[in-house]
Write an enzyme that holds these catalytic residues in place. Structure first.
Site, PDB file in Angstrom:
ATOM      1  N   HIS A  56      56.221 -46.996 -22.008  1.00  0.00           N
ATOM      2  CA  HIS A  56      57.653 -47.189 -22.246  1.00  0.00           C
ATOM      3  C   HIS A  56      57.877 -47.649 -23.686  1.00  0.00           C
ATOM      4  CE1 HIS A  56      58.894 -47.866 -17.757  1.00  0.00           C
ATOM      5  NE2 HIS A  56      58.122 -46.803 -17.917  1.00  0.00           N
ATOM      6  N   GLU A  58      59.491 -50.152 -24.869  1.00  0.00           N
ATOM      7  CA  GLU A  58      59.278 -51.585 -25.068  1.00  0.00           C
ATOM      8  C   GLU A  58      57.803 -51.928 -25.181  1.00  0.00           C
ATOM      9  OE1 GLU A  58      62.666 -51.340 -21.931  1.00  0.00           O
ATOM     10  OE2 GLU A  58      60.977 -50.126 -22.581  1.00  0.00           O
ATOM     11  N   CYS A  86      62.765 -52.495 -17.718  1.00  0.00           N
ATOM     12  CA  CYS A  86      62.368 -52.457 -16.311  1.00  0.00           C
ATOM     13  C   CYS A  86      61.535 -53.701 -15.990  1.00  0.00           C
ATOM     14  CB  CYS A  86      61.565 -51.190 -16.024  1.00  0.00           C
ATOM     15  SG  CYS A  86      59.908 -51.180 -16.764  1.00  0.00           S
ATOM     16  N   CYS A  89      58.242 -53.876 -18.112  1.00  0.00           N
ATOM     17  CA  CYS A  89      58.492 -54.278 -19.497  1.00  0.00           C
ATOM     18  C   CYS A  89      58.986 -55.717 -19.570  1.00  0.00           C
ATOM     19  CB  CYS A  89      59.486 -53.323 -20.140  1.00  0.00           C
ATOM     20  SG  CYS A  89      58.826 -51.645 -20.321  1.00  0.00           S
TER      21      CYS A  89
END
Length: 149
Positions: A56, A58, A86, A89
């Protein structure tokens, strides 16, 4: 007095990263990390390219910022991300002790707020910065994906 380096300025940078993800066929989420108004990490989702569900935006930004700083704690840093982090993260951001998280669009289904993910007690979180623009690129991406299938 105009403050050139505000949350909107940096969220626009994160949106540029989201557009890069979009152009590559990745879910268009972009992230940057700043320290003292200087961008030290700039990235976007790479899950398709890397075939890695943890890639992701992040997560990529945390790694890049830690490498830049030469340490794992980001307590003086701000993350700007186009979509609310999410749970995965959010957990990584907890461990990084990030100073501030600024997100654009809410993720009502999988976001760390909805799922009750704990952040570091000193982490500040601000949401809704350029939320419409951040939502629009995601909606456009998924509409196009559905129309292709």
């Amino acid at each position: 007095m105009i403050q050139p380096f505000d949350d909107i300025y940096f969220m626009k940078k994160a949106l540029q990263e989201a557009q890069s993800a979009y152009d590559k066929g990745e879910v268009p989420v972009g992230a940057i990390i700043t320290v003292q108004n200087k961008v030290i990490a700039r990235t976007h989702n790479l899950t398709e390219m890397l075939n890695d569900v943890t890639a992701h935006a992040e997560m990529q930004a945390i790694t890049a910022a830690a490498n830049f700083l030469g340490g794992k704690y980001l307590n003086e840093c701000t993350l700007y991300v186009t979509l609310e982090p999410c749970q995965m993260c959010g957990g990584a951001l907890f461990w990084s002790q990030i100073g501030k998280i600024v997100y654009g669009a809410r993720d009502e289904q999988r976001g760390c707020i909805t799922l009750g993910t704990k952040l570091h007690p000193k982490t500040k979180m601000v949401g809704g910065i350029l939320a419409e623009e951040c939502s629009e690129i995601l909606k456009r991406f998924f509409i196009e994906k559905r129309n292709l299938n």
